[in-house]
Design a protein around this motif. Structure first.
Motif, PDB file in Angstrom:
ATOM      1  N   ARG A  26       2.486  10.145  59.488  1.00 30.42           N
ATOM      2  CA  ARG A  26       3.209   9.207  60.323  1.00 30.42           C
ATOM      3  C   ARG A  26       4.524   9.823  60.751  1.00 30.42           C
ATOM      4  O   ARG A  26       5.122  10.625  60.023  1.00 30.42           O
ATOM      5  N   ARG A  27       4.987   9.445  61.919  1.00 33.84           N
ATOM      6  CA  ARG A  27       6.256   9.969  62.424  1.00 33.84           C
ATOM      7  C   ARG A  27       7.440   9.355  61.687  1.00 33.84           C
ATOM      8  O   ARG A  27       8.475   9.982  61.510  1.00 33.84           O
ATOM      9  N   GLU A  28       7.291   8.093  61.239  1.00 37.44           N
ATOM     10  CA  GLU A  28       8.392   7.395  60.586  1.00 37.44           C
ATOM     11  C   GLU A  28       8.584   7.911  59.160  1.00 37.44           C
ATOM     12  O   GLU A  28       7.624   8.205  58.457  1.00 37.44           O
ATOM     13  N   LEU A  29       9.839   7.996  58.730  1.00 36.44           N
ATOM     14  CA  LEU A  29      10.128   8.419  57.359  1.00 36.44           C
ATOM     15  C   LEU A  29       9.637   7.382  56.361  1.00 36.44           C
ATOM     16  O   LEU A  29       9.031   7.709  55.339  1.00 36.44           O
TER      17      LEU A  29
ATOM     18  N   LEU B 105       3.759   8.742  53.444  1.00 37.86           N
ATOM     19  CA  LEU B 105       2.846   8.992  54.555  1.00 37.86           C
ATOM     20  C   LEU B 105       3.277  10.173  55.422  1.00 37.86           C
ATOM     21  O   LEU B 105       2.798  10.354  56.531  1.00 37.86           O
ATOM     22  N   ARG B 106       4.206  10.966  54.901  1.00 33.07           N
ATOM     23  CA  ARG B 106       4.614  12.216  55.540  1.00 33.07           C
ATOM     24  C   ARG B 106       4.664  13.309  54.480  1.00 33.07           C
ATOM     25  O   ARG B 106       4.873  13.029  53.301  1.00 33.07           O
ATOM     26  N   THR B 107       4.469  14.551  54.912  1.00 31.06           N
ATOM     27  CA  THR B 107       4.596  15.670  53.978  1.00 31.06           C
ATOM     28  C   THR B 107       6.064  15.920  53.692  1.00 31.06           C
ATOM     29  O   THR B 107       6.861  16.086  54.615  1.00 31.06           O
ATOM     30  N   TRP B 108       6.409  15.942  52.431  1.00 30.96           N
ATOM     31  CA  TRP B 108       7.778  16.251  52.025  1.00 30.96           C
ATOM     32  C   TRP B 108       7.953  17.762  52.009  1.00 30.96           C
ATOM     33  O   TRP B 108       7.046  18.499  51.637  1.00 30.96           O
TER      34      TRP B 108
END
Length: 267
Positions: free
Chosen positions: A129-132, A140-143
């Protein structure tokens, strides 16, 4: 920065939804050096340069199989074309075709980020996802820590067992960058891999990414479109098997709240 390095940086920026801003100066320098002479040989450099970019990005199999965020891609390509136009260089027709498509800036919520190593070799493609923060989670984002951990383990392989009975348990797998990357890497190829998280949306996305990167040809996997159309609820743990010439490897996705975990929970 030479042409091949610049192509790789532009390719990475498109697939990882990055901003073109850090590349503007080297891009302008390359165009200036390529057009310093008026003869056809020098001008051909910009044409070939764009053709390679198109081949490595929007015309590539990875782009078609794992489409990146069209908003970020379209924005980057538009800026690239403006830089070329400012230098009186005609843009590649495929670049113009992409930004002119009605669905180039689509309304989907999830897209793939594709990651590459320093040599441009494909590592993994993940729905993100684009949102943080989304759906009440940051998972839902790669850290960046996940990419660093995978790179560190790959650069320091003695910390991972390569024996026939090797097993890896990952706590807080998120969308799966570290775990999937290690499972795919032939230098480790763990016999057993367990990826865990506790947020339902994260587990759903992790499942999708495991299937897309490792088991897309397996018939027993639940089709994601079918899952949502029929409101199929995934039941954990989910086990996948990968048959190789000399052994059978397994990957498990499971729900695990490690902050409250007790040994009796798996008894």
């Amino acid at each position: 920065m030479d042409a091949s390095d610049l192509v790789l940086q532009i390719k990475t920026s498109i697939f990882e939804w990055k901003n073109i801003q850090p590349l503007i100066s080297p891009l302008e320098s390359f165009i200036k050096s390529a057009t310093v002479s008026s003869n056809n040989e020098e001008n051909k450099k910009c044409t070939d340069f764009q053709s390679i970019i198109v081949k490595e990005t929007i015309d590539s199999n990875i782009f078609k199989e794992f489409p990146p965020c069209p908003f970020s891609t379209g924005k980057l390509i538009k800026r690239l074309l403006l830089i070329l136009e400012d230098s009186k260089i005609e843009g590649h027709s495929s670049l113009y075709d992409y930004i002119s498509k009605p669905d180039s800036f689509g309304s989907q919520k999830c897209y793939y980020k594709s990651y590459f190593d320093v040599d441009g070799k494909h590592i993994v493609s993940l729905v993100e996802r684009r949102e943080l923060i989304c759906d009440g989670t940051t998972g839902l984002r790669t850290w960046q820590a996940g990419t660093f951990l995978a790179k560190w383990l790959i650069d320091n392989p003695w910390h991972l067992s390569k024996g026939q009975e090797s097993s890896i348990l990952e706590l807080g797998s998120g969308v799966g960058y570290t775990g999937i990357s290690l499972f795919k890497d032939t230098r480790f190829s763990p016999l057993h891999m367990m990826l865990t998280d506790h947020h339902s949306a994260v587990l759903d996305t992790l499942y999708q990414n495991v299937v897309a990167n490792l088991f897309s040809n397996q018939n027993h996997c639940v089709n994601r479109k079918e899952q949502h159309e029929k409101n199929i609820e995934l039941k954990f743990p989910l086990m996948f098997t990968l048959n190789e010439e000399s052994r059978q490897r397994t990957l498990i996705i499971d729900e695990l709240e490690w902050e409250t975990f007790q040994a009796k929970d798996v008894a």
